[in-house]
Structures are given as C-alpha cells and as structure tokens.
Design a protein around this motif. Structure first.
Motif, PDB file in Angstrom:
ATOM      1  N   ALA A  48      -3.758  -0.537 -13.632  1.00 25.74           N
ATOM      2  CA  ALA A  48      -2.857  -0.184 -14.739  1.00 25.74           C
ATOM      3  C   ALA A  48      -1.584  -0.996 -14.608  1.00 25.74           C
ATOM      4  N   LYS A  49      -1.102  -1.551 -15.737  1.00 27.64           N
ATOM      5  CA  LYS A  49       0.066  -2.439 -15.706  1.00 27.64           C
ATOM      6  C   LYS A  49       1.135  -1.985 -16.682  1.00 27.64           C
ATOM      7  N   GLN A  50       2.365  -1.978 -16.193  1.00 26.65           N
ATOM      8  CA  GLN A  50       3.530  -1.714 -17.039  1.00 26.65           C
ATOM      9  C   GLN A  50       4.603  -2.744 -16.690  1.00 26.65           C
ATOM     10  N   GLU A  51       5.050  -3.480 -17.708  1.00 23.14           N
ATOM     11  CA  GLU A  51       5.936  -4.622 -17.497  1.00 23.14           C
ATOM     12  C   GLU A  51       5.244  -5.573 -16.510  1.00 23.14           C
ATOM     13  N   ASN A  52       5.878  -5.892 -15.382  1.00 20.08           N
ATOM     14  CA  ASN A  52       5.221  -6.808 -14.440  1.00 20.08           C
ATOM     15  C   ASN A  52       4.632  -6.087 -13.228  1.00 20.08           C
ATOM     16  N   ILE A  53       4.646  -4.748 -13.261  1.00 18.56           N
ATOM     17  CA  ILE A  53       4.127  -3.942 -12.157  1.00 18.56           C
ATOM     18  C   ILE A  53       2.664  -3.587 -12.421  1.00 18.56           C
ATOM     19  N   ILE A  54       1.791  -3.879 -11.458  1.00 17.96           N
ATOM     20  CA  ILE A  54       0.392  -3.503 -11.582  1.00 17.96           C
ATOM     21  C   ILE A  54       0.012  -2.562 -10.447  1.00 17.96           C
ATOM     22  N   VAL A  55      -0.474  -1.393 -10.810  1.00 16.55           N
ATOM     23  CA  VAL A  55      -0.906  -0.378  -9.853  1.00 16.55           C
ATOM     24  C   VAL A  55      -2.426  -0.433  -9.752  1.00 16.55           C
ATOM     25  N   MET A  56      -2.924  -0.477  -8.521  1.00 17.18           N
ATOM     26  CA  MET A  56      -4.367  -0.568  -8.281  1.00 17.18           C
ATOM     27  C   MET A  56      -4.826   0.617  -7.439  1.00 17.18           C
TER      28      MET A  56
ATOM     29  N   VAL B  48      -9.487   6.607  -1.165  1.00 13.56           N
ATOM     30  CA  VAL B  48      -8.770   5.976  -2.279  1.00 13.56           C
ATOM     31  C   VAL B  48      -7.508   5.318  -1.722  1.00 13.56           C
ATOM     32  N   THR B  49      -7.363   4.036  -1.979  1.00 19.20           N
ATOM     33  CA  THR B  49      -6.181   3.294  -1.559  1.00 19.20           C
ATOM     34  C   THR B  49      -5.375   2.903  -2.794  1.00 19.20           C
ATOM     35  N   VAL B  50      -4.125   3.300  -2.828  1.00 21.59           N
ATOM     36  CA  VAL B  50      -3.242   2.977  -3.955  1.00 21.59           C
ATOM     37  C   VAL B  50      -2.318   1.843  -3.525  1.00 21.59           C
ATOM     38  N   LEU B  51      -2.432   0.723  -4.217  1.00 21.73           N
ATOM     39  CA  LEU B  51      -1.674  -0.481  -3.875  1.00 21.73           C
ATOM     40  C   LEU B  51      -0.929  -0.973  -5.109  1.00 21.73           C
ATOM     41  N   VAL B  52       0.284  -1.483  -4.917  1.00 16.09           N
ATOM     42  CA  VAL B  52       1.097  -1.963  -6.039  1.00 16.09           C
ATOM     43  C   VAL B  52       1.531  -3.401  -5.778  1.00 16.09           C
ATOM     44  N   ASP B  53       1.480  -4.212  -6.825  1.00 13.64           N
ATOM     45  CA  ASP B  53       1.929  -5.598  -6.727  1.00 13.64           C
ATOM     46  C   ASP B  53       2.552  -5.983  -8.062  1.00 13.64           C
ATOM     47  N   THR B  54       2.954  -7.228  -8.190  1.00 13.35           N
ATOM     48  CA  THR B  54       3.516  -7.716  -9.444  1.00 13.35           C
ATOM     49  C   THR B  54       2.686  -8.883  -9.954  1.00 13.35           C
ATOM     50  N   THR B  55       2.650  -9.036 -11.262  1.00 18.39           N
ATOM     51  CA  THR B  55       1.919 -10.148 -11.867  1.00 18.39           C
ATOM     52  C   THR B  55       2.427 -10.397 -13.277  1.00 18.39           C
TER      53      THR B  55
ATOM     54  N   THR C  99       0.866  -1.184   0.000  1.00 20.99           N
ATOM     55  CA  THR C  99       0.000   0.000   0.000  1.00 20.99           C
ATOM     56  C   THR C  99       0.896   1.225   0.000  1.00 20.99           C
ATOM     57  N   ARG C 100       0.795   2.042  -1.040  1.00 15.69           N
ATOM     58  CA  ARG C 100       1.722   3.152  -1.220  1.00 15.69           C
ATOM     59  C   ARG C 100       1.164   4.478  -0.706  1.00 15.69           C
ATOM     60  N   LEU C 101      -0.143   4.662  -0.888  1.00 19.50           N
ATOM     61  CA  LEU C 101      -0.734   5.974  -0.613  1.00 19.50           C
ATOM     62  C   LEU C 101      -2.212   5.808  -0.300  1.00 19.50           C
ATOM     63  N   ILE C 102      -2.709   6.597   0.662  1.00 15.78           N
ATOM     64  CA  ILE C 102      -4.141   6.606   0.975  1.00 15.78           C
ATOM     65  C   ILE C 102      -4.634   8.049   0.928  1.00 15.78           C
ATOM     66  N   LEU C 103      -5.711   8.262   0.205  1.00 19.96           N
ATOM     67  CA  LEU C 103      -6.342   9.578   0.115  1.00 19.96           C
ATOM     68  C   LEU C 103      -7.713   9.529   0.765  1.00 19.96           C
ATOM     69  N   THR C 104      -8.059  10.551   1.529  1.00 21.30           N
ATOM     70  CA  THR C 104      -9.391  10.650   2.123  1.00 21.30           C
ATOM     71  C   THR C 104      -9.956  12.040   1.863  1.00 21.30           C
ATOM     72  N   LYS C 105     -11.262  12.088   1.644  1.00 20.16           N
ATOM     73  CA  LYS C 105     -11.926  13.360   1.351  1.00 20.16           C
ATOM     74  C   LYS C 105     -11.955  14.213   2.609  1.00 20.16           C
ATOM     75  N   LYS C 106     -11.600  15.484   2.459  1.00 19.93           N
ATOM     76  CA  LYS C 106     -11.564  16.386   3.608  1.00 19.93           C
ATOM     77  C   LYS C 106     -12.970  16.685   4.124  1.00 19.93           C
ATOM     78  N   ASN C 107     -13.877  16.977   3.217  1.00 17.85           N
ATOM     79  CA  ASN C 107     -15.258  17.268   3.592  1.00 17.85           C
ATOM     80  C   ASN C 107     -16.187  16.362   2.791  1.00 17.85           C
ATOM     81  N   TYR C 108     -17.170  15.762   3.463  1.00 19.56           N
ATOM     82  CA  TYR C 108     -18.051  14.823   2.792  1.00 19.56           C
ATOM     83  C   TYR C 108     -19.435  14.846   3.452  1.00 19.56           C
ATOM     84  N   GLU C 109     -20.421  14.348   2.713  1.00 21.32           N
ATOM     85  CA  GLU C 109     -21.798  14.352   3.199  1.00 21.32           C
ATOM     86  C   GLU C 109     -22.068  13.157   4.109  1.00 21.32           C
TER      87      GLU C 109
END
Length: 218
Positions: A181-189, A87-94, A60-70
């Motif tokens: 999204a995938k580039q070479e064997n890296i997949i970003v989710m 939003v959770t940004v996670l990276v793995d290989t495949t 898990t590389r990065l987590i984003l959360t909304k500052k103001n929400y309903e």
C-alpha cells in the motif's frame, strides 16, 4: 537519608531508561491496534497472533507470529522445522507506482540495493517464487496491490535427540501473500508466509489483518 537519595536516583534512572526504550520503538499497541510513530499507519492485531515491535530506525516495523499453529506430518518428530505463520511489516520509500514497484520486485532482470534488502526479509519472494494471484486493492484513497503464491523448499530433517541420524529429505512448499500500500512516497509492505498446506485457512486471517490496516495522521 543517603540511602533514600540513592533509591530515588535509581528509580529516576529506571523510568528514564524505560522511556528511552519506548521512544526508540517503531510504534505502540493500544487496544490491539498498532500505530506506527513515524510512517503514519495503523493495523489491528488479531488475538491469535503475538507481536514484536522493532526499533524506530529499522525499515522492519512489526513482526507478527501465530500463537498456535499446525505441524505437518513429516515434521511431527521435529516440529521446529515447521515454518511458523509469520507476518513481517516493512516500510520503504519509492517514487514508483505500486504496480511498477511490485513489477520490479518480481522481475528477474531488475536489480537494486533496495530490492535486495526487501527480499532478505521476504523469503516467499526470494528465489523461484510461483505467482498464483495478483489483484489491485484500495485502502481509502491509497493505491494497493496484493500478490499470492508459493515457494518450493527442500530440507533434510534431523530427528530429535539424534545428531547422527539426519532423517528424511522433505520437499514441500511455503505459501503466502504480500500486500503493498502506498501513500505519497511511503510504501508499506506486509509479507505473510506459512506452510502451503495450511495457507487457505490462514490466508483468511491475513485478509482480516489487511482489512484492519489504514493510513492515519502521524
């Protein structure tokens, strides 16, 4: 003189610790753009979202959360039960293509340690996920897929300030999308989740987040 030497040592140690912490982070943010230090991608962080950069050794590389929400009506007296837009940004290989990788995550019959660890971070896909839309996407020369849908939840709401009064049982839906999204064997989710009733408007912000994503040189 002795005090000066001690002060200089403490200052040096403080800079050393700060430098080590920065080095151990998954990436850095400059001018609202996050750049990953290990996997070679960047994305633009919208002003309405706050960010939390995880450790470099984490998938898990990065987590984003909304500052103001309903807040939904049924959570007005207990707002902490609201699913904060996240939003959770996670990276793995495949070695699989993006299409086959997504198929494996959505398949009830496919099981693996990798899938288990991903679903643990992606609550939208865990359980009875209802797929609403699936589309191919391209990020430069990289192949990509985006899926969208909803997940039902049932929760018993405890009213604020009362331990004995559990309140009402609420059944509703999470909504969200996952971008791959995938580039070479890296997949970003990128996994986005929120309350379903606010999904349509918030999904436009997630779209802009995807538009600000790209693979860059490490």
């Amino acid at each position: 003189m002795k005090r000066l030497i001690i002060t200089l040592i403490l200052v040096a140690m403080a800079f050393s610790v700060a430098g080590a912490r920065k080095k151990n982070k998954a990436g850095s943010v400059k001018d609202s753009t996050y750049t990953d230090s290990k996997f070679g991608f960047s994305l633009v962080i919208p002003d309405a979202w706050k960010y939390n950069i995880k450790k470099n050794k984490s998938d898990t590389r990065l987590i984003l959360t909304k500052k103001n929400y309903e807040i939904p009506t049924h959570f007005q007296h207990a707002p902490n039960y609201t699913t904060v837009p996240k939003v959770t940004v996670l990276v793995d290989t495949t070695s699989l293509s993006v299409k086959l990788f997504v198929d494996s995550l959505l398949s009830d019959n496919f099981k693996s340690k990798q899938k288990k660890s991903i679903l643990a971070e992606f609550p939208l896909l865990f359980g009875d996920f209802q797929l609403k839309k699936r589309a191919k996407m391209s990020i430069g020369d990289a192949e990509g897929v985006r899926i969208s849908g909803q997940q039902q939840y049932t929760i018993q709401v405890q009213r604020s300030g009362s331990e004995s009064n559990l309140g009402d049982v609420v059944t509703d839906f999470y909504g969200g999308s996952v971008f791959f999204a995938k580039q070479e064997n890296i997949i970003v989710m990128m996994h986005f989740i929120c309350e379903w009733r606010y999904y349509q408007s918030l999904d436009q912000e997630f779209n802009r987040l995807i538009e600000g994503f790209e693979f860059v040189e490490k």
